[in-house]
Design an enzyme around this catalytic site. Structure first.
Site, short mmCIF file in Angstrom:
data_model
loop_
_atom_site.label_atom_id
_atom_site.label_comp_id
_atom_site.label_asym_id
_atom_site.label_seq_id
_atom_site.Cartn_x
_atom_site.Cartn_y
_atom_site.Cartn_z
N ASN A 109 -8.89 7.70 8.60
CA ASN A 109 -9.59 8.93 8.22
C ASN A 109 -11.09 8.71 8.00
O ASN A 109 -11.86 9.67 7.97
CB ASN A 109 -8.96 9.54 6.96
CG ASN A 109 -7.84 10.51 7.32
OD1 ASN A 109 -7.74 10.95 8.47
ND2 ASN A 109 -7.02 10.86 6.34
N HIS A 348 -1.45 5.31 4.48
CA HIS A 348 -2.58 4.40 4.69
C HIS A 348 -3.81 5.10 5.23
O HIS A 348 -4.56 4.54 6.04
CB HIS A 348 -2.17 3.24 5.62
CG HIS A 348 -0.83 2.66 5.27
ND1 HIS A 348 0.33 3.01 5.90
CD2 HIS A 348 -0.48 1.80 4.30
CE1 HIS A 348 1.35 2.39 5.36
NE2 HIS A 348 0.87 1.63 4.37
N CYS A 349 -4.04 6.36 4.82
CA CYS A 349 -5.23 7.13 5.22
C CYS A 349 -5.35 7.27 6.73
O CYS A 349 -6.47 7.38 7.26
CB CYS A 349 -6.51 6.53 4.66
SG CYS A 349 -6.56 6.41 2.89
N ALA A 350 -4.25 7.20 7.45
CA ALA A 350 -4.33 7.28 8.91
C ALA A 350 -3.17 8.12 9.47
O ALA A 350 -2.28 7.60 10.15
CB ALA A 350 -4.33 5.88 9.51
#
Lengths: 391, 75
Positions: A109, A348-350
Site C-alpha cells: 500500500n 500485511h498492507c498489501a
C-alpha cells in the site's frame, strides 16, 4: 535467543524480520551511542566541530549506501524516515496530472495508496500488471503494457507477502527499451539480495533502513538518478542558500529540509557497513539455507498451506502460510503465547498481493527469516506449526 | 591558517573536498564561511597559498565544483 523480560529469562524466536529486523548488530547500537555522547551536533547548520562531525555521519552513510548499491552519485541519495516516505516523494514528486503509470499487483500500500490518490485527484492512469497465484509478476503482460507510453514504472523488488522476486534486470531492460524511468521498492531486498542500480537500470530506488540494512527504525531513503527531478514534498531550512526564500535545487539539500534523524542514520551507517563486511552474497546464502530447511519441513506437515515460489532463486526468505482453515490471527497468537515465536499475520498492507495469491480477505501467517536466525529456530517453528496443525 | 578560502555549494561537497585534499596530504582548515563572502553554505575550506593551485587541480579532477576562491589572511 534469550531475553530478560519481567525479571526472568524468556526464549524468543523472532521470525518477523520482514516487518523489522531484530536483533541489530552490536556495532549499530555502539554507533548510535557514540553519536549521543560524542557528536550530538546539528549537521550542516552551525560552524563548529560537533556540527561538522554530524554532517560527516550523513556523508559516510551516503557513501556506504552508494558502495552497497553501486551508485556513482551519493549526493543523490536522500534520507527519509522510511521507504513509504521515499516512495511518496518519488510518486507525488514526479507524476503530473493525466500521466500514465504502470505498476504490479504485488505492490504494498506504500505504492498503491499514493497511486490511487493521484488517480482520483489528478487523473493519473494506473495500469496494474497481474501476478500469478505464486506471486510472480507476469513478464509478458509487463512487456505488453510498457508498449504504450508511460511516465513511470513502479515495481516491488520482492513481495512482503509471498517473498516472490521480480527479475529486476529483466524489467529494467524492458523499462529502458520503453524509455520509462523505473522506481523500485527494495524494502524487502536491500541488504539481503544483490542490487546494482547500473546493471539493473534502476532510475529511482526507495529503501528502508530498519530491515535487512540492520539500522534502527525511522531511517530510510530515496536514490534518484541524475536527470530526474521530483519536486520536494517538504520544504524548509537546509543550511544552504539561506539568503533565498525558495527551496534550493541542490542534492541532497532539496529533499532534506529540517533537522534529520542523525542518531538513527549513525546506526544505519553501521548497519550498512556490517552488511558490506558480511557480504550480501553470504547473507543471502545463509537465508537460503534457513528457507530450504523450513520449506522442506513445512511441506511435510499435513494441513499446512504454503504460498509463494518453491525455488530459492525466485524468492527471499519471507514465507506466507495458512494452517488449514484456521484464522491466521489465532495461529499467530498461539505461536507467540505457547512457543515464544514472533510472526506477522493478516494482510500485511498489501491487499492486491493477497488477491493474486487467493488469500484475500483472510490473509496469511507470515514467517520471515533474517541474518541472525539459526537452523534450530527453524526447527522450533516447524515443531510449533505441526502441533498447531494437529489441533 | 593564511592562504586561500574555497567555498562550496553545500556541506556534502565541503566534506568531499576536505577528504580529497587531506587524502593528498594537503593541509586544510574547515571554517565557518565569513558572512561577507557568502551564505551558500555554513562551512568553507582554507588551504595554504603554496598548495592552492594543487588543491584546485585535485578538486577539478574529482569533479568537485568550487563556487568561489578568496584571499584569506586571518591566522
Amino acid at each position: 535467543m534469550f531475553m530478560s523480560g519481567n525479571g526472568s529469562e524468556e526464549r524468543i524466536v523472532y521470525l518477523d524480520n520482514a516487518a523489522t529486523s531484530f536483533p541489530k548488530p552490536l556495532c549499530v547500537w555502539r554507533a548510535m551511542e557514540h553519536y549521543f555522547f560524542k557528536v550530538g551536533g546539528n549537521p550542516g547548520r552551525s560552524g563548529h566541530r560537533l556540527s561538522y562531525r554530524a554532517s560527516e555521519i550523513l556523508f559516510d552513510t551516503r557513501e556506504a549506501l552508494a558502495r552497497l548499491f553501486n551508485i556513482d552519485t551519493p549526493e543523490r541519495i536522500v534520507f527519509t524516515k522510511n521507504a513509504t516516505e521515499a516512495i511518496n516523494v518519488a510518486i507525488l514528486g514526479l507524476l503530473k496530472p493525466g500521466e500514465r503509470v504502470v505498476t504490479t499487483a504485488m505492490e504494498h500500500n506504500a505504492v498503491m495508496r499514493p497511486l490511487r490518490y493521484l488517480e482520483k485527484t489528478q487523473g493519473v492512469r494506473v495500469d496494474v500488471v497481474p501476478a500469478d497465484s505464486r506471486g510472480m509478476v507476469d513478464m509478458e503482460a509487463m512487456a505488453r503494457v510498457l508498449e504504450e507510453k508511460a511516465a513511470l514504472l513502479v515495481v516491488n523488488h520482492a513481495s512482503n507477502v509471498a517473498g516472490s522476486l521480480v527479475d529486476l534486470a529483466g524489467v529494467g531492460a524492458l523499462a529502458r527499451e520503453a524509455g520509462v524511468p523505473m522506481l523500485v521498492d527494495v524494502a524487502q531486498t536491500a541488504g539481503c539480495f544483490p542490487i546494482d542500480v547500473k546493471s539493473m537500470n534502476i532510475s529511482i530506488m526507495a529503501f528502508t533502513g530498519h530491515k535487512s540494512l540492520l539500522g534502527p527504525q525511522g531511517t530510510g531513503g530515496l536514490y534518484v538518478a541524475p536527470g530526474l527531478e521530483p519536486y520536494p514534498l517538504i520544504r524548509g531550512g537546509t543550511g544552504s542558500k539561506s539568503e533565498l526564500e525558495e527551496q534550493p535545487a541542490l542534492w541532497p539539500d532539496a529533499h532534506e529540509s529540517g533537522t534529520p534523524n542523525v542518531v538513527g542514520l549513525a546506526g544505519l551507517r553501521a548497519g550498512v557497513e556490517f552488511v558490506l563486511e558480511e557480504g550480501v552474497d553470504s547473507i543471502r546464502a545463509h537465508e537460503g539455507r534457513l528457507f530450504e530447511r523450513f520449506w522442506q519441513g513445512a511441506r511435510e506437515i499435513p494441513g499446512l498451506i504454503l504460498y509463494g515460489p518453491d525455488e530459492w532463486k525466485e524468492r527471499v526468505a519471507v514465507v506466507s502460510l495458512n494452517v488449514g482453515g484456521e484464522d491466521p490471527a489465532w495461529v499467530g497468537h498461539r505461536l507467540d503465547r505457547d512457543y515464544g515465536i514472533m510472526v506477522r499475520v493478516g494482510l500485511h498492507c498489501a491487499p492486491s498481493a493477497h488477491k493474486s495469491l487467493g488469500t484475500f480477505p483472510r490473509g496469511t501467517v507470515r514467517v520471515a527469516f533474517g541474518l541472525f536466525n539459526t537452523s534450530d529456530e527453524v526447527d522450533m517453528a516447524l515443531e510449533a506449526l505441526e502441533a498447531i496443525a494437529r489441533g | 591558517m593564511v592562504g586561500r578560502l574555497l567555498t562550496f555549494v553545500n556541506t556534502h561537497r565541503v566534506i568531499k573536498a576536505e577528504r580529497l585534499l587531506r587524502g593528498s596530504n594537503l593541509e586544510v582548515e574547515v571554517i565557518p564561511t565569513p558572512k561577507d563572502i557568502s551564505s551558500e553554505c555554513g562551512m568553507s575550506l582554507v588551504v595554504k597559498e603554496g598548495e592552492f593551485q594543487r588543491a584546485l587541480d585535485i578538486l577539478a579532477e574529482a569533479g568537485v565544483e568550487v563556487v568561489s576562491v578568496h584571499e584569506w589572511k586571518r591566522e
